[in-house]
Write an enzyme that holds these catalytic residues in place. Sequence first.
Site, mmCIF file in Angstrom:
data_model
loop_
_atom_site.group_PDB
_atom_site.id
_atom_site.type_symbol
_atom_site.label_atom_id
_atom_site.label_comp_id
_atom_site.label_asym_id
_atom_site.label_seq_id
_atom_site.Cartn_x
_atom_site.Cartn_y
_atom_site.Cartn_z
ATOM 1 N N CYS A 96 0.848 -1.198 0.000
ATOM 2 C CA CYS A 96 0.000 0.000 0.000
ATOM 3 C C CYS A 96 0.884 1.250 0.000
ATOM 4 O O CYS A 96 1.862 1.328 0.749
ATOM 5 C CB CYS A 96 -0.899 -0.005 1.234
ATOM 6 S SG CYS A 96 -2.000 1.423 1.282
ATOM 7 N N CYS A 140 -16.466 -9.022 5.832
ATOM 8 C CA CYS A 140 -15.815 -7.726 5.582
ATOM 9 C C CYS A 140 -14.576 -7.919 4.708
ATOM 10 O O CYS A 140 -13.653 -8.644 5.095
ATOM 11 C CB CYS A 140 -15.378 -7.087 6.891
ATOM 12 S SG CYS A 140 -16.683 -6.985 8.108
ATOM 13 N N CYS A 171 -19.530 -6.019 3.876
ATOM 14 C CA CYS A 171 -18.813 -4.813 4.298
ATOM 15 C C CYS A 171 -17.517 -4.757 3.498
ATOM 16 O O CYS A 171 -16.957 -5.803 3.160
ATOM 17 C CB CYS A 171 -18.495 -4.890 5.800
ATOM 18 S SG CYS A 171 -17.507 -3.491 6.400
HETATM 19 N N1 SAM Z 1 -6.513 0.594 3.160
HETATM 20 C C1 SAM Z 1 -7.797 0.881 3.639
HETATM 21 C C2 SAM Z 1 -7.801 2.030 4.634
HETATM 22 O O1 SAM Z 1 -6.820 2.264 5.295
HETATM 23 O O2 SAM Z 1 -8.840 2.685 4.743
HETATM 24 C C3 SAM Z 1 -8.506 -0.305 4.259
HETATM 25 C C4 SAM Z 1 -7.711 -1.307 5.058
HETATM 26 S S1 SAM Z 1 -6.975 -0.709 6.569
HETATM 27 C C5 SAM Z 1 -5.929 -2.046 7.003
HETATM 28 C C6 SAM Z 1 -8.334 -0.717 7.708
HETATM 29 C C7 SAM Z 1 -8.074 -0.302 9.114
HETATM 30 O O3 SAM Z 1 -7.374 -1.322 9.815
HETATM 31 C C8 SAM Z 1 -7.245 0.923 9.381
HETATM 32 O O4 SAM Z 1 -7.940 2.108 9.199
HETATM 33 C C9 SAM Z 1 -6.859 0.745 10.835
HETATM 34 O O5 SAM Z 1 -7.817 1.349 11.662
HETATM 35 C C10 SAM Z 1 -6.886 -0.773 11.010
HETATM 36 N N2 SAM Z 1 -5.530 -1.306 11.272
HETATM 37 C C11 SAM Z 1 -4.551 -1.469 10.382
HETATM 38 N N3 SAM Z 1 -3.436 -1.935 10.970
HETATM 39 C C12 SAM Z 1 -3.717 -2.075 12.276
HETATM 40 C C13 SAM Z 1 -2.974 -2.522 13.405
HETATM 41 N N4 SAM Z 1 -1.696 -2.876 13.302
HETATM 42 N N5 SAM Z 1 -3.582 -2.546 14.610
HETATM 43 C C14 SAM Z 1 -4.888 -2.161 14.725
HETATM 44 N N6 SAM Z 1 -5.632 -1.747 13.683
HETATM 45 C C15 SAM Z 1 -5.063 -1.686 12.478
HETATM 46 FE FE1 SF4 Z 2 -2.703 1.267 3.426
HETATM 47 FE FE2 SF4 Z 2 -4.960 1.053 4.811
HETATM 48 FE FE3 SF4 Z 2 -2.620 0.121 5.781
HETATM 49 FE FE4 SF4 Z 2 -2.976 2.740 5.627
HETATM 50 S S1 SF4 Z 2 -4.164 1.301 6.880
HETATM 51 S S2 SF4 Z 2 -1.138 1.620 4.981
HETATM 52 S S3 SF4 Z 2 -4.192 2.889 3.772
HETATM 53 S S4 SF4 Z 2 -3.711 -0.635 4.016
#
Ligand code: SAM
Ligand code: SF4
Length: 402
Positions: A96, A140, A171
């Site tokens: 990403c 989801c 979702c």
């Molecule tokens: N890339 C898209 C975005 O960021 O909107 C969707 C996927 S992203 C992985 C979705 C959510 O996962 C993030 O907004 C964050 O809140 C959560 N997330 C990601 N990495 C995380 C972590 N290491 N611990 C807790 N929540 C996490």
């Molecule tokens: Fe990419 Fe979503 Fe991870 Fe942010 S939370 S780095 S936008 S996958």
Amino acid sequence: MNANATATGTATAELAKSGSTGPTLAGRAAAPADGPATLPARLGDVRHDWTLAEVRALFALPFADLLYHAQSVHRRWFDPNRVQVSTLLSIKTGACPEDCAYCPQSVRYDTGLSREALMEVEAVAEAAARAKAAGATRFCMGAAWRSPKDRDLRAVIEMVKSVRALGLESCATLGMLTPAQARELADAGLDYYNHNLDTSEAFYDRIIKTRTYQDRLDTLAAVRDAGMKVCCGGILGMGESQQDRAELLLTLATLPAHPESVPINQLVQVAGTPLHGADALDPLEFVRTIAVARILMPRSHVRLSAGREQMSDELQALCFQAGANSIFYGEKLLTTGNPDVEHDRALFARLGLRAEAAETTAESAGPERARESAEGRACRAPAAAAGASAATASAAPVAADA
Ligand code: SAM
Ligand code: SF4
Ligand code: DTB
């Protein structure tokens, strides 16, 4: 007067400003050390006019008082022994371009994660069928994108259709959306869109620099205007202060409509990300935040999200007691671990919890409809919970009722 009593007095004074001299939801006032409590008349009502002072005052309540009020609000709107069960799937993993400091999927951090292309629709449908068979009612789909390209959106739309064809709620979390993209997803029948604010606006640029807080609010508005239900929350344990947690919840609770789903994630620390090694949050502060979210957004599902694998069963039980009523179920979140299914089944049985049935997926059309579902859900009498005994729960702990 000791420090606790002072904090209680201040909290009570702040809460009193919202105007109550009446009884609590249970008809009996809590009694702080310095005299009878005056509680807000509107505790348990759906409000969009919360102030930061009120939110801070809730955080400052003695733990037992806060949990008592959160549980009372919870019982006014929900069966306290039902938990909504969602399963996650990463449909496009890694590489990403964004710089979210918590995320193992950012191309900027060496986390050892291998990149995977967008999955085939059929493979996603098979994973959704397995999730349904295990007892999930919502599926989801998450993608490691800044925002979807139009070609990607076509494929995701087919995935959404195949998930709904199984009778599951759908979702997706795909990054930022334009209003037109949101409308396309809504037209395809997508029930929920997840897009988190992650933290307070003030703390935000310590965590993410490649998109703004306003970008996130714009996507949330596009999702709401397109008629989808909103799933929006944040992450705790990133080094933020209690003020940041209060501001995050205040922003969510003062949106024109509360998100139907509010995921509260505990940071999953992944080696290679900038937040690896951050000081752990006091688990009781995590519970407190769940309780305040429950009080501020009484009809929303508050999801005990990422981080459960690192929590004891007892801590999770406290989170449910504080008003959490949704989980991610299945061995994996997106790229990191989650408690295994057998463990969750045993936990549900020990706590007498049962899975909530899916809401009908036919109700996703139109913004008015989506608002109704958040603001107009019927009150479920606590008596309805009586049928959910530990005995029935252990027979089919995460199977949704027909
Ligand atoms: N890339 C898209 C975005 O960021 O909107 C969707 C996927 S992203 C992985 C979705 C959510 O996962 C993030 O907004 C964050 O809140 C959560 N997330 C990601 N990495 C995380 C972590 N290491 N611990 C807790 N929540 C996490
Ligand atoms: Fe990419 Fe979503 Fe991870 Fe942010 S939370 S780095 S936008 S996958
Ligand atoms: C949310 O608030 N939490 C989920 C879901 N929405 C997409 C994601 C958690 C991800 C945890 C880290 C990982 O597994 O990669």
